[in-house]
Write an enzyme that holds these catalytic residues in place. Structure first.
Site, PDB file in Angstrom:
ATOM      1  N   SER A 133     -52.770 -32.653  -8.951  1.00  0.00           N
ATOM      2  CA  SER A 133     -53.943 -33.487  -9.193  1.00  0.00           C
ATOM      3  C   SER A 133     -53.760 -34.873  -8.611  1.00  0.00           C
ATOM      4  CB  SER A 133     -54.176 -33.643 -10.695  1.00  0.00           C
ATOM      5  OG  SER A 133     -54.290 -32.416 -11.319  1.00  0.00           O
ATOM      6  N   HIS A 138     -56.827 -28.693  -4.011  1.00  0.00           N
ATOM      7  CA  HIS A 138     -57.020 -29.139  -5.389  1.00  0.00           C
ATOM      8  C   HIS A 138     -58.296 -28.543  -5.973  1.00  0.00           C
ATOM      9  CE1 HIS A 138     -57.866 -32.576  -8.396  1.00  0.00           C
ATOM     10  NE2 HIS A 138     -57.123 -31.660  -8.945  1.00  0.00           N
ATOM     11  N   GLU A 156     -60.685 -29.993  -3.190  1.00  0.00           N
ATOM     12  CA  GLU A 156     -60.215 -31.033  -2.270  1.00  0.00           C
ATOM     13  C   GLU A 156     -59.074 -30.430  -1.443  1.00  0.00           C
ATOM     14  OE1 GLU A 156     -60.932 -35.295  -4.501  1.00  0.00           O
ATOM     15  OE2 GLU A 156     -59.287 -34.075  -5.234  1.00  0.00           O
ATOM     16  N   ASN A 205     -60.158 -37.581  -8.777  1.00  0.00           N
ATOM     17  CA  ASN A 205     -59.364 -38.083  -9.905  1.00  0.00           C
ATOM     18  C   ASN A 205     -59.217 -39.594  -9.884  1.00  0.00           C
ATOM     19  OD1 ASN A 205     -58.652 -36.146 -11.824  1.00  0.00           O
ATOM     20  ND2 ASN A 205     -57.311 -35.144 -10.354  1.00  0.00           N
TER      21      ASN A 205
HETATM   22  P1  NAD Z   1     -50.547 -25.646 -17.561  1.00  0.00           P
HETATM   23  O1  NAD Z   1     -49.557 -26.396 -18.359  1.00  0.00           O
HETATM   24  O2  NAD Z   1     -51.721 -25.012 -18.234  1.00  0.00           O
HETATM   25  O3  NAD Z   1     -49.807 -24.466 -16.734  1.00  0.00           O
HETATM   26  C1  NAD Z   1     -48.614 -24.626 -16.027  1.00  0.00           C
HETATM   27  C2  NAD Z   1     -47.925 -23.282 -15.977  1.00  0.00           C
HETATM   28  O4  NAD Z   1     -46.763 -23.387 -15.154  1.00  0.00           O
HETATM   29  C3  NAD Z   1     -47.454 -22.785 -17.353  1.00  0.00           C
HETATM   30  O5  NAD Z   1     -47.963 -21.489 -17.587  1.00  0.00           O
HETATM   31  C4  NAD Z   1     -45.935 -22.757 -17.239  1.00  0.00           C
HETATM   32  O6  NAD Z   1     -45.348 -21.700 -17.970  1.00  0.00           O
HETATM   33  C5  NAD Z   1     -45.755 -22.575 -15.726  1.00  0.00           C
HETATM   34  N1  NAD Z   1     -44.443 -22.976 -15.232  1.00  0.00           N
HETATM   35  C6  NAD Z   1     -43.630 -23.972 -15.676  1.00  0.00           C
HETATM   36  N2  NAD Z   1     -42.515 -24.015 -14.916  1.00  0.00           N
HETATM   37  C7  NAD Z   1     -42.633 -23.028 -13.981  1.00  0.00           C
HETATM   38  C8  NAD Z   1     -41.805 -22.581 -12.926  1.00  0.00           C
HETATM   39  N3  NAD Z   1     -40.636 -23.153 -12.652  1.00  0.00           N
HETATM   40  N4  NAD Z   1     -42.245 -21.542 -12.153  1.00  0.00           N
HETATM   41  C9  NAD Z   1     -43.442 -20.954 -12.409  1.00  0.00           C
HETATM   42  N5  NAD Z   1     -44.261 -21.348 -13.410  1.00  0.00           N
HETATM   43  C10 NAD Z   1     -43.865 -22.372 -14.179  1.00  0.00           C
HETATM   44  O7  NAD Z   1     -51.031 -26.639 -16.417  1.00  0.00           O
HETATM   45  P2  NAD Z   1     -52.378 -26.580 -15.553  1.00  0.00           P
HETATM   46  O8  NAD Z   1     -53.445 -27.313 -16.257  1.00  0.00           O
HETATM   47  O9  NAD Z   1     -52.597 -25.163 -15.121  1.00  0.00           O
HETATM   48  O10 NAD Z   1     -51.932 -27.486 -14.313  1.00  0.00           O
HETATM   49  C11 NAD Z   1     -51.176 -26.965 -13.232  1.00  0.00           C
HETATM   50  C12 NAD Z   1     -51.334 -27.894 -12.048  1.00  0.00           C
HETATM   51  O11 NAD Z   1     -52.732 -27.993 -11.701  1.00  0.00           O
HETATM   52  C13 NAD Z   1     -50.876 -29.337 -12.306  1.00  0.00           C
HETATM   53  O12 NAD Z   1     -50.344 -29.868 -11.141  1.00  0.00           O
HETATM   54  C14 NAD Z   1     -52.179 -30.035 -12.675  1.00  0.00           C
HETATM   55  O13 NAD Z   1     -52.125 -31.432 -12.450  1.00  0.00           O
HETATM   56  C15 NAD Z   1     -53.150 -29.358 -11.737  1.00  0.00           C
HETATM   57  N6  NAD Z   1     -54.557 -29.397 -12.146  1.00  0.00           N
HETATM   58  C16 NAD Z   1     -54.917 -29.254 -13.450  1.00  0.00           C
HETATM   59  C17 NAD Z   1     -56.275 -29.295 -13.786  1.00  0.00           C
HETATM   60  C18 NAD Z   1     -56.722 -29.129 -15.223  1.00  0.00           C
HETATM   61  O14 NAD Z   1     -57.884 -29.460 -15.528  1.00  0.00           O
HETATM   62  N7  NAD Z   1     -55.899 -28.613 -16.126  1.00  0.00           N
HETATM   63  C19 NAD Z   1     -57.254 -29.448 -12.800  1.00  0.00           C
HETATM   64  C20 NAD Z   1     -56.848 -29.539 -11.468  1.00  0.00           C
HETATM   65  C21 NAD Z   1     -55.503 -29.521 -11.145  1.00  0.00           C
END
Ligand code: NAD
Length: 265
Positions: free
Chosen positions: A98, A119, A131, A169
């Site tokens: 993000s 993104h 993005e 963001n």
């Molecule tokens: P989340 O915490 O819901 O999920 C992350 C997942 O990664 C978890 O299931 C965890 O078990 C897994 N994980 C941890 N370590 C790992 C590893 N070494 N190998 C494989 N998997 C692993 O987080 P999210 O909300 O899905 O966010 C993920 C990414 O997307 C982040 O970079 C976040 O900034 C970005 N993002 C999030 C949103 C949102 O609204 N939540 C929107 C856009 C982008």
């Protein structure tokens, strides 16, 4: 098309659904049992298009490998480095970060000409915008391929600069930060702030939206943008969010955040 997604959290699952609904074959990898359990409903919905795995295969001959692990530079770099010996010669590797520097993530990767940011927004199946963030090392044809591939699955890709928070963001940050600042005072509740903003026409008030995003995820993004812009006071992260995280109230994904929810997700 074969797509390998690393991290079966909110975004990994949402993006898996985007591709599966367009007939792509998706592998969703997460080493944590709880994450895979939550993803099982997706496999039930798309049995011929989504497979789950708790181990990273030795070879990844996929068109796209997408990283969606938590917003931590070291963790993401570690995951991306693990791909070096595994991916095919045509594989595009993307990060769903993000707000982390895509250049920072690309540093030292042997495949950096095939690496860039994609993104997606939450919920990925419903949000058309993606993005696309190339680095100076990304091959121009990889950026072009990314745009046409994302269009082919019904998304609206927009090229964004690799600046803290990219475009969305960065612009959206004050929506959360100012709302938190007001709530920190203690005399205006999140509920009232949400009601006012929703009454004004915003689809979701800032607190309801933070619960949807994940308070931990939203807080990490604010921290990265604040650091990346050299600590301007207007982007200072909120102790209110830090307290919610410490208390395990990270939003809808765990059933409680600023609000209480009946069932997870
Ligand atoms: P989340 O915490 O819901 O999920 C992350 C997942 O990664 C978890 O299931 C965890 O078990 C897994 N994980 C941890 N370590 C790992 C590893 N070494 N190998 C494989 N998997 C692993 O987080 P999210 O909300 O899905 O966010 C993920 C990414 O997307 C982040 O970079 C976040 O900034 C970005 N993002 C999030 C949103 C949102 O609204 N939540 C929107 C856009 C982008």
């Amino acid at each position: 098309m074969r797509v390998f997604i690393i991290g079966a959290g909110t975004m990994g699952r949402g993006i898996a659904e985007v591709f599966a609904s367009q007939e792509a074959h998706v592998w969703l990898y997460d080493p944590y049992e709880t994450a895979l359990r939550q993803a099982q409903a997706l496999v039930d919905k798309y049995p011929n298009h989504i497979a789950l795995t708790s181990t990273l295969p030795d070879t990844l001959p996929h068109s796209v490998v997408l990283e969606a692990v938590p917003e931590e530079m070291e963790l993401k770099r570690q995951v991306l480095l693990q791909l070096s010996e595994r991916i095919g010669s045509d594989t595009i590797v993307t990060t769903n970060t993000s707000a982390l520097s895509v250049h920072g993530l690309a540093q030292g990767l042997p495949y950096r000409e095939r690496f860039l940011g994609w993104h997606f927004f939450n919920p990925a199946p419903r949000m058309p915008l993606v993005e696309v963030i190339p680095t100076q090392m990304t091959a121009p044809e990889v950026t072009e391929q990314s745009l046409s591939l994302l269009r082919s699955i019904g998304k609206v890709p927009v090229i964004a600069p690799d600046l803290p928070g990219f475009i969305v963001n960065r612009i959206a940050r004050p929506y959360y930060v100012e709302a938190l600042r007001l709530a920190e005072r203690g005399d205006i509740s999140p509920k009232v702030i949400d009601k006012l903003m929703e009454g004004l026409g915003f689809r979701m008030g800032p607190f309801r939206l933070m619960d949807l995003i994940g308070i931990d995820v939203n807080h990490a993004v604010t921290q990265r943008v604040w650091e990346g812009l050299f600590y301007p006071i207007r982007f200072r992260p909120s102790w209110l969010q830090a307290q919610k995280i410490a208390a395990g109230r990270t939003g809808r994904k765990v059933g409680r955040g600023f609000y209480e929810y009946d069932k997870r997700d």
